[in-house]
Design a protein around this motif. Structure first.
Motif, PDB file in Angstrom:
ATOM      1  N   SER A 190      97.166  66.302  55.324  1.00 43.32           N
ATOM      2  CA  SER A 190      98.245  67.258  55.111  1.00 43.32           C
ATOM      3  C   SER A 190      98.023  68.059  53.841  1.00 43.32           C
ATOM      4  CB  SER A 190      99.585  66.515  55.007  1.00 43.32           C
ATOM      5  OG  SER A 190      99.585  65.690  53.841  1.00 43.32           O
ATOM      6  N   TRP A 191      98.711  69.189  53.774  1.00 42.00           N
ATOM      7  CA  TRP A 191      98.697  70.002  52.554  1.00 42.00           C
ATOM      8  C   TRP A 191      99.260  69.198  51.376  1.00 42.00           C
ATOM      9  CZ3 TRP A 191      96.275  74.147  51.079  1.00 42.00           C
ATOM     10  CH2 TRP A 191      96.726  74.874  49.978  1.00 42.00           C
ATOM     11  N   ALA A 192     100.224  68.335  51.650  1.00 43.71           N
ATOM     12  CA  ALA A 192     100.846  67.535  50.590  1.00 43.71           C
ATOM     13  C   ALA A 192      99.832  66.601  49.930  1.00 43.71           C
ATOM     14  CB  ALA A 192     102.015  66.730  51.145  1.00 43.71           C
ATOM     15  N   LEU A 193      98.902  66.079  50.700  1.00 43.73           N
ATOM     16  CA  LEU A 193      97.886  65.200  50.118  1.00 43.73           C
ATOM     17  C   LEU A 193      96.985  65.983  49.173  1.00 43.73           C
ATOM     18  CD1 LEU A 193      96.382  62.545  49.845  1.00 43.73           C
ATOM     19  CD2 LEU A 193      95.100  63.113  51.895  1.00 43.73           C
ATOM     20  N   LEU A 194      96.567  67.179  49.587  1.00 43.54           N
ATOM     21  CA  LEU A 194      95.751  68.002  48.697  1.00 43.54           C
ATOM     22  C   LEU A 194      96.513  68.341  47.422  1.00 43.54           C
ATOM     23  CD1 LEU A 194      94.019  70.504  51.167  1.00 43.54           C
ATOM     24  CD2 LEU A 194      93.334  68.183  50.512  1.00 43.54           C
ATOM     25  N   GLN A 195      97.791  68.634  47.567  1.00 39.34           N
ATOM     26  CA  GLN A 195      98.614  68.928  46.395  1.00 39.34           C
ATOM     27  C   GLN A 195      98.721  67.713  45.477  1.00 39.34           C
ATOM     28  OE1 GLN A 195     102.128  70.376  48.561  1.00 39.34           O
ATOM     29  NE2 GLN A 195     101.905  72.319  47.458  1.00 39.34           N
ATOM     30  N   GLY A 196      98.731  66.524  46.064  1.00 39.62           N
ATOM     31  CA  GLY A 196      98.787  65.312  45.254  1.00 39.62           C
ATOM     32  C   GLY A 196      97.560  65.156  44.382  1.00 39.62           C
ATOM     33  N   LEU A 197      96.389  65.373  44.955  1.00 42.70           N
ATOM     34  CA  LEU A 197      95.157  65.294  44.166  1.00 42.70           C
ATOM     35  C   LEU A 197      95.111  66.413  43.133  1.00 42.70           C
ATOM     36  CD1 LEU A 197      92.621  64.429  47.009  1.00 42.70           C
ATOM     37  CD2 LEU A 197      93.228  62.960  45.073  1.00 42.70           C
ATOM     38  N   GLU A 198      95.526  67.616  43.515  1.00 39.68           N
ATOM     39  CA  GLU A 198      95.591  68.729  42.570  1.00 39.68           C
ATOM     40  C   GLU A 198      96.490  68.361  41.391  1.00 39.68           C
ATOM     41  OE1 GLU A 198      96.746  73.437  43.013  1.00 39.68           O
ATOM     42  OE2 GLU A 198      98.215  71.935  43.660  1.00 39.68           O
ATOM     43  N   ALA A 199      97.625  67.729  41.670  1.00 39.60           N
ATOM     44  CA  ALA A 199      98.576  67.374  40.617  1.00 39.60           C
ATOM     45  C   ALA A 199      97.999  66.328  39.672  1.00 39.60           C
ATOM     46  CB  ALA A 199      99.877  66.869  41.231  1.00 39.60           C
ATOM     47  N   LEU A 200      97.268  65.351  40.202  1.00 41.42           N
ATOM     48  CA  LEU A 200      96.653  64.360  39.318  1.00 41.42           C
ATOM     49  C   LEU A 200      95.714  65.022  38.325  1.00 41.42           C
ATOM     50  CD1 LEU A 200      95.803  61.344  41.687  1.00 41.42           C
ATOM     51  CD2 LEU A 200      97.858  61.717  40.307  1.00 41.42           C
ATOM     52  N   LEU A 201      94.929  65.988  38.805  1.00 43.37           N
ATOM     53  CA  LEU A 201      94.005  66.695  37.917  1.00 43.37           C
ATOM     54  C   LEU A 201      94.751  67.602  36.940  1.00 43.37           C
ATOM     55  CD1 LEU A 201      91.182  67.550  40.471  1.00 43.37           C
ATOM     56  CD2 LEU A 201      90.872  66.262  38.349  1.00 43.37           C
ATOM     57  N   GLN A 202      95.749  68.310  37.416  1.00 41.26           N
ATOM     58  CA  GLN A 202      96.458  69.237  36.546  1.00 41.26           C
ATOM     59  C   GLN A 202      97.227  68.512  35.442  1.00 41.26           C
ATOM     60  OE1 GLN A 202      98.879  71.809  38.986  1.00 41.26           O
ATOM     61  NE2 GLN A 202      97.144  73.118  39.541  1.00 41.26           N
ATOM     62  N   HIS A 203      97.860  67.411  35.794  1.00 40.45           N
ATOM     63  CA  HIS A 203      98.655  66.665  34.809  1.00 40.45           C
ATOM     64  C   HIS A 203      97.827  65.603  34.085  1.00 40.45           C
ATOM     65  CE1 HIS A 203     102.635  68.338  35.898  1.00 40.45           C
ATOM     66  NE2 HIS A 203     102.126  68.427  37.115  1.00 40.45           N
ATOM     67  N   ASP A 204      96.587  65.451  34.473  1.00 33.84           N
ATOM     68  CA  ASP A 204      95.695  64.462  33.869  1.00 33.84           C
ATOM     69  C   ASP A 204      96.248  63.047  33.997  1.00 33.84           C
ATOM     70  OD1 ASP A 204      93.146  64.203  32.806  1.00 33.84           O
ATOM     71  OD2 ASP A 204      93.881  63.996  30.752  1.00 33.84           O
ATOM     72  N   ILE A 205      96.713  62.751  35.191  1.00 27.79           N
ATOM     73  CA  ILE A 205      97.148  61.392  35.535  1.00 27.79           C
ATOM     74  C   ILE A 205      95.956  60.723  36.202  1.00 27.79           C
ATOM     75  CG2 ILE A 205      98.763  60.020  36.895  1.00 27.79           C
ATOM     76  CD1 ILE A 205     100.742  62.366  36.679  1.00 27.79           C
ATOM     77  N   LEU A 206      95.341  59.792  35.516  1.00 28.45           N
ATOM     78  CA  LEU A 206      94.028  59.290  35.925  1.00 28.45           C
ATOM     79  C   LEU A 206      94.119  57.856  36.439  1.00 28.45           C
ATOM     80  CD1 LEU A 206      91.960  60.691  32.928  1.00 28.45           C
ATOM     81  CD2 LEU A 206      92.424  61.763  35.147  1.00 28.45           C
ATOM     82  N   PRO A 207      93.846  57.646  37.722  1.00 33.09           N
ATOM     83  CA  PRO A 207      93.843  56.278  38.242  1.00 33.09           C
ATOM     84  C   PRO A 207      92.874  55.392  37.465  1.00 33.09           C
ATOM     85  CG  PRO A 207      93.695  57.873  40.033  1.00 33.09           C
ATOM     86  CD  PRO A 207      93.522  58.645  38.757  1.00 33.09           C
ATOM     87  N   MET A 208      93.280  54.160  37.222  1.00 38.56           N
ATOM     88  CA  MET A 208      92.384  53.182  36.607  1.00 38.56           C
ATOM     89  C   MET A 208      91.479  52.644  37.712  1.00 38.56           C
ATOM     90  SD  MET A 208      93.175  53.180  33.412  1.00 38.56           S
ATOM     91  CE  MET A 208      92.382  51.688  32.818  1.00 38.56           C
ATOM     92  N   ILE A 209      90.232  53.127  37.732  1.00 36.16           N
ATOM     93  CA  ILE A 209      89.304  52.834  38.827  1.00 36.16           C
ATOM     94  C   ILE A 209      88.241  51.855  38.347  1.00 36.16           C
ATOM     95  CG2 ILE A 209      87.647  53.797  40.463  1.00 36.16           C
ATOM     96  CD1 ILE A 209      89.053  56.488  40.203  1.00 36.16           C
ATOM     97  N   PRO A 210      88.215  50.628  38.870  1.00 39.62           N
ATOM     98  CA  PRO A 210      87.122  49.704  38.524  1.00 39.62           C
ATOM     99  C   PRO A 210      85.801  50.259  39.047  1.00 39.62           C
ATOM    100  CG  PRO A 210      88.964  48.529  39.530  1.00 39.62           C
ATOM    101  CD  PRO A 210      89.205  49.988  39.748  1.00 39.62           C
ATOM    102  N   ALA A 211      84.758  50.117  38.245  1.00 38.92           N
ATOM    103  CA  ALA A 211      83.475  50.740  38.571  1.00 38.92           C
ATOM    104  C   ALA A 211      82.709  49.985  39.648  1.00 38.92           C
ATOM    105  CB  ALA A 211      82.623  50.848  37.303  1.00 38.92           C
ATOM    106  N   GLU A 212      82.993  48.702  39.842  1.00 33.01           N
ATOM    107  CA  GLU A 212      82.153  47.861  40.699  1.00 33.01           C
ATOM    108  C   GLU A 212      82.881  47.452  41.968  1.00 33.01           C
ATOM    109  OE1 GLU A 212      80.873  44.620  38.260  1.00 33.01           O
ATOM    110  OE2 GLU A 212      80.123  45.948  36.683  1.00 33.01           O
ATOM    111  N   GLY A 213      82.139  47.472  43.076  1.00 33.25           N
ATOM    112  CA  GLY A 213      82.698  47.004  44.330  1.00 33.25           C
ATOM    113  C   GLY A 213      82.373  47.877  45.526  1.00 33.25           C
ATOM    114  N   SER A 214      81.531  48.900  45.325  1.00 32.72           N
ATOM    115  CA  SER A 214      81.162  49.784  46.435  1.00 32.72           C
ATOM    116  C   SER A 214      79.690  49.593  46.784  1.00 32.72           C
ATOM    117  CB  SER A 214      81.390  51.251  46.054  1.00 32.72           C
ATOM    118  OG  SER A 214      80.872  52.109  47.063  1.00 32.72           O
ATOM    119  N   VAL A 215      79.393  49.502  48.085  1.00 34.07           N
ATOM    120  CA  VAL A 215      78.005  49.475  48.537  1.00 34.07           C
ATOM    121  C   VAL A 215      77.528  50.861  48.964  1.00 34.07           C
ATOM    122  CG1 VAL A 215      78.029  47.047  49.213  1.00 34.07           C
ATOM    123  CG2 VAL A 215      78.686  48.796  50.888  1.00 34.07           C
TER     124      VAL A 215
END
Length: 516
Positions: free
Chosen positions: A123-148
């Motif tokens: 949805s457009w709302a999901l794109l707006q959500g990611l845009e908002a995180l970047l614009q407001h600098d709300i940064l998820p705490m992302i653990p670096a390890e766990g992806s193959v």
């Protein structure tokens, strides 16, 4: 929105470059969705198509079925809306360090770049959500390890999905806090993910690709810095500029290698007679520097193409073909191209560390530095015997170089079979990207030390007699180094200076060879 940021980067308007992601990651530009109505209509058409299939009770992997090996499990229609939230919930098992703010912004930018391709059914709302995180600098705490690195960066990207829904933690306004609290402070309503949106966020290559953009940019700058340092080391060691002759490199015309030789000629004024006519050939770490740095320089355009193609691709699964009226089940979440790029880049960058380490070993050794004091000590008179110059710095450079070289084992060859043999061939692209950044970090430490050695070595060569005039750009950088770094005469701790220089390197403080 942070109104002080200008020069927006429009997602959905044109393809992004590595430089766009790096600028967004460093908050030099602002993320904005394209205002073009055709773009928003295309996004909405994908979401509408998913809704239509659900109304017709169509079968869509990860929407009406379980995930991975559980794709044979049919989800009752009444539970379809809950499935995306279960996806990010059970993937909340990441460990290791958290991605830093610059890395996290690059991940958000990479995920948004993929979703605006319009083939993810979001949805457009999901794109707006990611845009908002970047614009407001709300940064998820992302653990670096766990992806193959196949089936996407599922576990680290689950932290992005959870934050959009107001769960887990973020770094916001200089502190870690609950996502719900940060979203409320910024006036952002948490999302309730639609069918397919959990997969669309998580089932892609955004972590490895975002990190790859940062790695490429830092490696490109290291290529330039290693070249400038080599030129200074040639001067400091009373070496020969004729090793970089244009006719010589016309005989083996790798473009990047030729470019490095041209830059060295620019710094050394090779039109002059040889600096040392009594020595025909310098050692390989000086004479063959274009051949070593040139490998990286020649790899960078190819690696850019791999990274930018991945960045601007729809890389989740399944994809939504609205015009064809189909759901396309495939494997675009596989990060093999980024894995190759990062395994290649870390090898070529580690060779820069090794090259500079060898140059420093020559410079500090009175048997090989052609008239400079041992360990590049500038101490004179009766205090000279108790001062040790750059003796310990050379040991540290050797340690950092050894660790960088140790990290060059390719990650991409260590594929594992996971998830009940559904993910039975995986890319390891995210591990390769993290390894590459570590090699770059170690090489930057070597370069920081070499900046001190360059300042010291050239000053000592001037003391005993420099045969050539410093060319303008090299002279300007040397003057800058002299402002930043006091000559090491009396022994002193250098760690504070090294840390300061690392900041300068990562901020690309010096403009080198017409760098834009």
């Amino acid at each position: 929105m942070h109104t002080e940021l200008t020069n927006p980067c429009h997602f959905g308007q044109t393809a992004l470059t590595i430089e766009d992601v790096v600028d967004l990651a460093h908050r030099r530009r602002q993320a904005m969705l394209s205002p073009d109505p055709a773009f928003s209509r295309r996004i909405q058409a994908g979401a509408d198509f998913v809704d239509e299939l659900l109304r017709r009770e169509g079968v869509i992997y990860g929407v009406t079925t379980g995930y991975g090996d559980s794709c044979v499990v049919n989800i009752p229609p009444s539970l379809v809306v809950e499935l995306p939230h279960h996806l990010f919930t059970y993937h909340g098992c990441g460990l290791g360090r958290y991605l830093d703010p610059v890395e996290t912004r690059s991940v958000l930018a990479a995920r948004l770049a993929s979703l605006v391709c319009g083939m993810s059914g979001v949805s457009w709302a999901l794109l707006q959500g990611l845009e908002a995180l970047l614009q407001h600098d709300i940064l998820p705490m992302i653990p670096a390890e766990g992806s193959v690195g196949a089936s996407g960066d599922l576990t680290p990207l689950s932290y992005v999905a959870a934050v959009l829904c107001g769960q887990r933690e973020v770094f916001y306004q200089q502190r870690v806090q609950p996502a719900a609290e940060a979203l409320a402070s910024a006036g952002i309503r948490p999302l309730r993910l639609r069918p397919k949106e959990g997969l669309a966020i998580m089932n892609g290559t955004a972590v490895m690709t975002g990190l790859a953009c940062l790695a490429w940019s830092r490696a490109d700058y290291l290529s330039r810095l290693a070249t400038r340092l080599t030129a200074i080391n040639v001067l400091a060691s009373d070496g020969n500029a004729h090793h970089f002759d244009a006719a010589l490199f016309a005989a083996k015309p790798h473009p990047g290698q030729t470019r490095i030789a041209t830059r060295l000629r620019q710094d050394l004024d090779s039109a002059q007679p040889p600096l040392n006519p009594d020595r025909l050939q310098d050692r390989y770490s000086l004479r063959c520097a274009p051949h070593v740095i040139g490998v990286l320089e020649d790899a960078l355009p190819f690696l850019r193409q791999l990274i930018q193609t991945e960045l601007n691709s729809a890389n989740d699964n399944p994809l939504v073909d609205v015009e064809g009226g189909r759901i396309l089940h495939g494997g675009h979440f596989y990060g093999g191209h980024i894995a190759l790029a990062m395994d290649t880049l870390k090898n070529t960058v580690a060779n820069l560390a090794d090259l500079l380490d060898r140059q420093l070993a020559l410079l500090v050794d009175a048997r090989f530095n052609h008239g400079l004091p041992s360990n590049l000590s500038a101490a004179q008179g009766e205090r000279a015997p108790i001062n040790h110059g750059l003796k310990a710095l050379q040991i540290s450079v050797s340690a950092w170089t050894a660790e960088a070289l140790k990290q060059t084992m390719p990650a991409s060859v260590f594929s594992r079979s996971t998830e009940c043999h559904n993910q039975d061939k995986v890319s390891m692209g995210t591990i390769a990207a993290r390894d590459c950044l570590r090699v770059i970090e170690l090489t930057e430490q070597v370069v920081a030390a070499m900046l001190i050695a360059a300042r010291q070595g050239l000053a000592l060569r001037q003391r005993v007699g420099l045969r050539a005039e410093l060319q303008p750009e090299l002279a300007q950088m040397y003057a800058d180094l002299c402002q930043r770094i006091a000559l090491v005469e009396e022994d002193r701790a250098l760690d504070g200076q090294l840390r300061s220089l690392l900041v300068d390197i990562r901020n690309q403080q010096w403009e080198l060879y017409g760098q834009q």
